[in-house]
Design an enzyme around this catalytic site. Sequence first.
Site, PDB file in Angstrom:
ATOM      1  N   GLU B  49       0.869  -1.176   0.000  1.00  0.00           N
ATOM      2  CA  GLU B  49       0.000   0.000   0.000  1.00  0.00           C
ATOM      3  C   GLU B  49       0.904   1.223   0.000  1.00  0.00           C
ATOM      4  O   GLU B  49       1.741   1.403   0.874  1.00  0.00           O
ATOM      5  CB  GLU B  49      -0.872  -0.021   1.257  1.00  0.00           C
ATOM      6  CG  GLU B  49      -2.045   0.906   1.187  1.00  0.00           C
ATOM      7  CD  GLU B  49      -2.920   0.775   2.439  1.00  0.00           C
ATOM      8  OE1 GLU B  49      -3.466  -0.325   2.669  1.00  0.00           O
ATOM      9  OE2 GLU B  49      -3.019   1.753   3.176  1.00  0.00           O
ATOM     10  N   ASP B  60      -5.866  10.020   8.927  1.00  0.00           N
ATOM     11  CA  ASP B  60      -4.613   9.549   9.497  1.00  0.00           C
ATOM     12  C   ASP B  60      -4.343  10.085  10.888  1.00  0.00           C
ATOM     13  O   ASP B  60      -4.644  11.234  11.196  1.00  0.00           O
ATOM     14  CB  ASP B  60      -3.449   9.927   8.575  1.00  0.00           C
ATOM     15  CG  ASP B  60      -3.379   9.014   7.368  1.00  0.00           C
ATOM     16  OD1 ASP B  60      -3.188   7.801   7.569  1.00  0.00           O
ATOM     17  OD2 ASP B  60      -3.538   9.498   6.229  1.00  0.00           O
TER      18      ASP B  60
END
Lengths: 374, 266
Positions: B49, B60
């Site tokens: 990824e 995040d």
Amino acid sequence: MSPLMELEEAYEASRLDDGFREEMDRILRDYVGRPTPLTRAQRLEGALGGMRIHLKREDLNHTGAHKINNTVGQALLAKRMGKSRVIAETGAGQHGVATATVAALLDLECVIYMGEEDMARQALNVARMRLLGARVIPVGTGSRTLKDAINEAMRDWVTHCRTTHYILGSVLGAHPYPRMVRDFQAVIGREARAQYLAAEGALPDLLVACVGGGSNSLGLFTAFLDDAAVRMVGVEAAGEGIASGRHAARFPGGSPGILHGTFTYILQDTVGNIAATHSVSAGLDYPAVGPEHAYLREQGRIRYETATDAEALEGFQLLAKLEGILPALESAHAVGWLARAWSTLAQGSRVLINLSGRGDKDVDQVAARLGYVP
Amino acid sequence: MSRIPEAFEVAKAAGKVALIPYLTAGDPSADRTVELAGLLQDSGADLLELGVPFSDPLADGAINQRSATRALAKGMSLSGVLQLALRIRRSRSIPLLLFTYFNPVHRMGVAEFAARARDAGVDGVLVTDLPVEEGEDYRQILDAAGMEAIFLAAPTSGAARIRSIGKATGTFVYYVSRTGVTGEQELLPEEARDRVLEIQRLTGKKVAVGFGISRREHVEEVAGFAEGVVIGSALMKVVEETGEGDSLPERLVKRFRELLPRERPR
């Protein structure tokens, strides 16, 4: 997505609920102090010449700005959804104060996210929030202003959405926020329209309001959208000038993009990162404009103009010296634009300015800019 | 054609969970990301990824935010990530999944992005802030370019949404192990297993679990019920601590190996 769907459902149910509306109206009347007055600004008329000017006095709301109209509605919704905790972002601190206030009133735990730069320039409001029992969390990432406070509030919300409602402060973010916040703020325009008709026997020719995210302006404009003869101007923050690159004017300086779950005009670089913004007023210092503004601009219904930091300071002083009113630096952009543009308007124009908040929070900053030595 | 289905099949045939490490492209440098990608494949990674750094990474946690900030400061952009992907693809067969926010993709133009990503050898794309309800046009464009659109499901997603996600997503559903953002955590939520089994049942798709997988016990636990596991912040923390230091490849691989299951429960 699930918390947004839950919110939309609760909001739609509340709109059909007489009990909800009655409770909200009661708090707005007995606690917030609505309706706010419509004030004619005769000395400002004298200075600018050839206009008839009224001010919608959102600065006279409890807590000193229009923000509380929305926080009352959303806090009541939070109660209905069974949430025990509310969070909010704040730029100038007015939305944070308004959230902390209703959280105290309605017995909700309250956390406010605020950029470190904004905490420095709005220290008074930080103290107010703490006195009201809220926890103020400094945000030190990115530009350390409103955008980053929203990032942090959204991270909190996705983490604690089962117990927490996020009281977003403007007509921004993902559906249903832009519409819900507009609806809660539309009381400004409903009152102003009736008051203006009663006082003047006609509708105004021109509405003027500052546009950060755009909640005070949509709050005023929405009730007049069907009045084809009423023109509307939204004033964005031009900071140190569009050409300087240090501004928060999304329409002349930005392009369509996605931020915080909304497709609208944003300030961004060539590869799609969000650009830094600047404005003397923390409440306008944000890289996206509410999506409905982008729509109404495209429809040609609302015109968008800008005022620089210097013009806002000029507007601040005009209103202080001529009308005895210290406006919020945000609202001062609307006055500052009018002071620049009045000569281009037709003689006898009837103008209604939304005075979205009071300027006590900005006194230190303005005094420093004007070189007042304590 | 996407290399993702085969990667899952190979892992399954070997009786193991598909290991999906995450790297922010360009942190600490583009060259290092290319090098680390190869080393991770050699160390047992089944998919990679690749994070596209963004100025406002809402999904995040602190570790990956700081990583994105460093990568942006080095000049990394979506175009740069695609060039970097191509460099990996020239020497490596590991499936590449881009992890991005929608604005950079929109700014480039979805069609142009899809063409360039395909040419760079990208196999799938996960746009964290594009929900399935808004993603149909984008999904079709990716599909036409021979890439997979991967969609996220959250612990709060209801059955109807999970079905829609299952219909739209490629080989697998990316299940967010907890409400919240990326980052390390102590324990996996107890509900994770039941939720993953429910998603498998409702969608008929494979499930990879991510967000907060930061210990070997987490990986072992997830291997017991999911087909894939994503390891992100635990690796980016090593990048943060080591920076440009020469020991980065060695330390990162060591950390990755520490997280692999001791036994293969499947």
